[in-house]
Write an enzyme that holds these catalytic residues in place. Structure first.
Site, PDB file in Angstrom:
ATOM      1  N   ASP A   1      -9.546  -4.872  -5.900  1.00 38.04           N
ATOM      2  CA  ASP A   1      -8.342  -4.139  -4.794  1.00 38.04           C
ATOM      3  C   ASP A   1      -9.558  -2.350  -5.256  1.00 38.04           C
ATOM      4  O   ASP A   1      -8.884  -1.626  -6.396  1.00 38.04           O
ATOM      5  CB  ASP A   1      -6.909  -3.658  -5.246  1.00 38.04           C
ATOM      6  CG  ASP A   1      -6.975  -2.757  -4.103  1.00 38.04           C
ATOM      7  OD1 ASP A   1      -7.422  -2.456  -3.160  1.00 38.04           O
ATOM      8  OD2 ASP A   1      -5.155  -3.318  -3.473  1.00 38.04           O
TER       9      ASP A   1
ATOM     10  N   HIS B   1      -8.191  -5.164  -1.380  1.00 36.10           N
ATOM     11  CA  HIS B   1      -6.847  -4.773  -1.000  1.00 36.10           C
ATOM     12  C   HIS B   1      -5.898  -5.242   0.425  1.00 36.10           C
ATOM     13  O   HIS B   1      -4.882  -4.873   0.720  1.00 36.10           O
ATOM     14  CB  HIS B   1      -6.857  -3.527  -0.444  1.00 36.10           C
ATOM     15  CG  HIS B   1      -5.997  -1.906  -0.338  1.00 36.10           C
ATOM     16  ND1 HIS B   1      -4.832  -2.022  -1.215  1.00 36.10           N
ATOM     17  CD2 HIS B   1      -5.202  -1.781   1.364  1.00 36.10           C
ATOM     18  CE1 HIS B   1      -3.376  -1.584  -0.559  1.00 36.10           C
ATOM     19  NE2 HIS B   1      -4.054  -0.649   0.729  1.00 36.10           N
TER      20      HIS B   1
ATOM     21  N   SER C   1       0.707  -1.065  -0.189  1.00 35.05           N
ATOM     22  CA  SER C   1       0.089  -0.073  -0.060  1.00 35.05           C
ATOM     23  C   SER C   1       1.125   1.053  -0.212  1.00 35.05           C
ATOM     24  O   SER C   1       1.861   1.521  -1.131  1.00 35.05           O
ATOM     25  CB  SER C   1      -1.072  -0.411   1.127  1.00 35.05           C
ATOM     26  OG  SER C   1      -2.152   1.287   0.717  1.00 35.05           O
TER      27      SER C   1
END
Length: 674
Positions: A613, A648, A530
């Site tokens: 995601d 995610h 991330s």
């Protein structure tokens, strides 16, 4: 692998910026899906050859196969908690009547789908423990649906609430709850589907169309709201956020009396976390004029700062979390990025420091002002998550749930070092490895970092890290600027125009590991996910010669356009906005990984993402991988791994986690020759 390029150029404040792979942003395009399939085939072909790949997967499954219990919470006489027996794809929600009661299954999300990709992302119980509301996420999406269960009758209610993200559910007695939601798709422009957050009241047994709008601020469409109800059920409190900015507002109204909300604190000034109240005296943890945090009492009739009563002044260590319990406070501090847990009375006098088993982290803290107990989850690099229960009346601290180990922690050790960054700032770093490690530069090392969003990276257990340690690897975690390890000043030193400090801290950590014999450049792996994916992709293009391999997971790489996708606008307070602010464009363009790839010899790199995601859209990974593959002048592979039916990371089934980590480990075994 060569990827088709298009002639797309965009003007940013007089600078023309090419974006030749923009077509990869559209993940629903059949051509993009075909391109992803080819990339996955290429990656699978590379990973097929290590003979140890099946053995790696088998050992990772063994390491993951341990029972783990998540943070309990109490409602009525019942304790509710999630538990995973080991390799279950999703944790199961249980309840006990009393601490020593028999565990009963409340919800088992593993029955919701064959592949485990439908998850419960949150839950809330009314004070009497009659009703359960919970959120459901599909394929790792941040989108949530709220559903309700009658716990007394053991049946689902027909109520279904849609169009939620990151919501909580604040129950008022057993009548219903407050929640936040976004506009129904199609009722606003596509770019506004994650704007115009609203707070609604839902009465049990009614449809969503009957829900009552409680609060909105359409004139500030970027704000989002988190509702809660005071323990005495007298006040509805809204925390108001502008994206991921910690400087939130606080609005309240008295239930049954006030129609309008009182705007106690406005967004953008400081962080204010409501802890509890005694009548019209509210208690807050805040960093107003206290970067490391403090606790104050605010009289609602005289809310001006000159009337605040300071209960716990700012300390040398940063406050990470606080709970108001039994007329006092339980405070989780970070001392050099590891946990210290203390209790205080209402006047701020220290009562006790709770003894923790090692240098580690508190992953969850639960207690209520009207109760005499607190739960917390402790973990460290060598200790899987264990749930502790502390009784304020007896002073007894005991384990509520402890995992069974599938490794030998006594064979390893953890210690902490401090090293100088480029500008001389001292940065802390944890090191974990086998006892008796020879500092001859021959050991493989994995350096992990994040550095952003006021998130502390503290000691935490990970089965895949245990596998790495068993191979003789060194595991290093750097506490970079941008996190909350040392308070708000540490955070601000790594955001906006100061973001390069984060990258400098990380590269200095890599240099320190090599210089001190823990590894060599050729044996040094860097990994981040991330915002940490932004970190490793940025340092990769700045110093490709410094690393032996790169693992870049769900990364943010296009710093000029990130705000245009799904919830990317939430990150503007942290990163900036290249589109509307010329000054922001200058520093973002200077480090944006996608825009700073140049022809060079890059180390072996694997970029990992998921097609579902909807937080960091996969277009970031797609465009970066294509750009890096084109620029690669060396022989090292640049691979892209794209998972399906996942997002995610939150709610990802255990089977998918093991599969993904097996591939990453196989990649490292092959490129490093482990």
């Amino acid at each position: 692998m060569q990827t088709r390029k298009v002639d797309v150029v965009e003007n940013f404040h007089g600078t023309w910026v090419a974006d030749p792979y923009r077509w990869l942003e559209n993940s629903r395009d059949p051509e993009v899906r075909e391109w992803v399939d080819r990339q996955n085939e290429r990656t699978e072909e590379f990973l097929k050859t290590p003979e140890r790949r099946p053995a790696i997967k088998e050992r990772l499954a063994e390491l993951w196969d341990y029972p783990r219990t998540f943070l309990p919470r109490k409602a009525g006489s019942w304790y509710f908690y999630e538990h995973n027996s080991g390799l279950q794809n999703q944790p199961v929600l249980y309840r006990k009547n009393g601490l020593d009661g028999e565990a009963e299954v409340v919800l088992d999300p593993n029955r919701w789908s064959e592949d485990g990709t439908v998850a419960m992302s949150g839950f809330s119980v009314d004070e009497g423990a009659r009703y359960l509301s919970y959120t459901v996420s599909v394929h790792g999406s941040d989108r949530q649906e709220i559903r309700i269960r009658d716990l007394e009758k053991g049946v689902e209610l027909p109520d279904v609430i849609k169009w939620c993200r990151f919501t909580n559910m604040a129950w008022f007695k057993d009548l219903g709850f407050y929640y936040s939601r976004y506009p129904q798709p199609g009722t606003v422009a596509p770019e506004d589907e994650n704007n115009f957050n609203q707070v609604y009241w839902h009465s049990l047994g009614t449809t969503q169309e009957e829900d009552v709008l409680v609060f909105e601020m359409p004139e500030q469409k970027e704000l989002s709201f988190s509702p809660s109800i005071s323990c005495d059920q007298q006040y509805l409190i809204l925390h108001a956020f502008r994206g991921t900015d910690d400087c939130n507002g606080v609005f309240y109204r008295r239930l049954g009396h006030d129609r309008e909300f009182v705007r106690l604190f406005e967004p953008g000034e400081a962080a204010y976390h409501y802890l509890g109240n005694e009548g019209r005296t509210f208690f807050f943890a805040t960093n107003w004029q206290a970067p490391r945090g403090r606790i104050v009492a605010v009289d609602l009739d005289k809310p001006g700062k000159e009337h605040w009563v300071e209960i716990l002044p700012e300390q040398k260590d940063a406050i990470e979390d606080v709970r108001c319990v039994d007329g006092g406070f339980v405070v989780y501090f970070l001392h050099n990025a590891y946990a210290v847990l203390r209790t205080y009375d209402r006047q701020g006098r220290e009562l006790k420091e709770l003894e923790l088993p090692a240098m580690g982290s508190i992953q969850g803290l639960w207690g209520r002002p009207n109760q005499k107990e607190v739960f917390f989850v402790f973990t460290s690099f060598l200790h899987p998550e264990a749930v502790y229960h502390y009784d304020f009346e007896t002073g007894d601290l005991r384990i509520f749930a402890e995992p069974k180990l599938t490794f030998r922690p006594e064979e390893f050790e953890t210690h902490q070092v401090f090293y100088p960054s480029k500008d001389g700032t001292q940065v802390s770093m944890f090191l974990v490895h086998k006892k008796g490690l020879k500092l001859d530069g021959r050991s493989p090392a994995l350096l992990y970092g994040y550095g952003g969003f006021n998130i502390a990276i503290t000691p935490f257990f990970s089965p895949v890290r245990m596998w790495w340690l068993e191979q003789g690897g060194v595991y290093a975690v750097a506490n970079l600027r941008g996190g909350s390890e040392y308070g708000e000043e540490w955070h601000q030193a790594g955001m906006l125009a100061n973001k390069q400090n984060v990258f400098d801290d990380f590269m200095a950590a890599a240099e320190w590991l090599v210089a001190n014999g823990y590894t060599s450049r050729e044996r040094l792996v860097i990994e981040g996910r991330s915002n940490g994916g932004l970190l490793v992709s940025a340092v990769l293009v700045q110093r490709p010669e410094l690393f032996g391999a790169v693992v870049c997971v769900v990364p943010v790489t296009d710093m000029l356009r990130f705000h245009r996708f799904t919830v990317g606008r939430y990150w503007v307070p942290e990163y900036g906005d290249a589109e509307t602010n010329p000054e922001h464009f200058q520093f973002l363009y200077k480090y944006s990984p996608l825009h700073n790839v140049k022809p060079a010899e890059y180390p072996p790199t694997i970029v990992v993402t998921a097609d579902g995601d909807d937080r960091v859209v996969p277009g970031h990974a797609y465009k970066f991988a294509a750009t890096l593959q084109e620029a690669q002048k060396g022989k090292a592979p640049v691979l892209l791994r794209v998972d399906t039916k996942s997002g995610h990371g939150h709610g990802k089934p255990t089977a998918k986690i093991v599969e993904e980590q097996s591939d990453i480990c196989a990649f490292l075994v092959k490129v490093l020759g482990i």
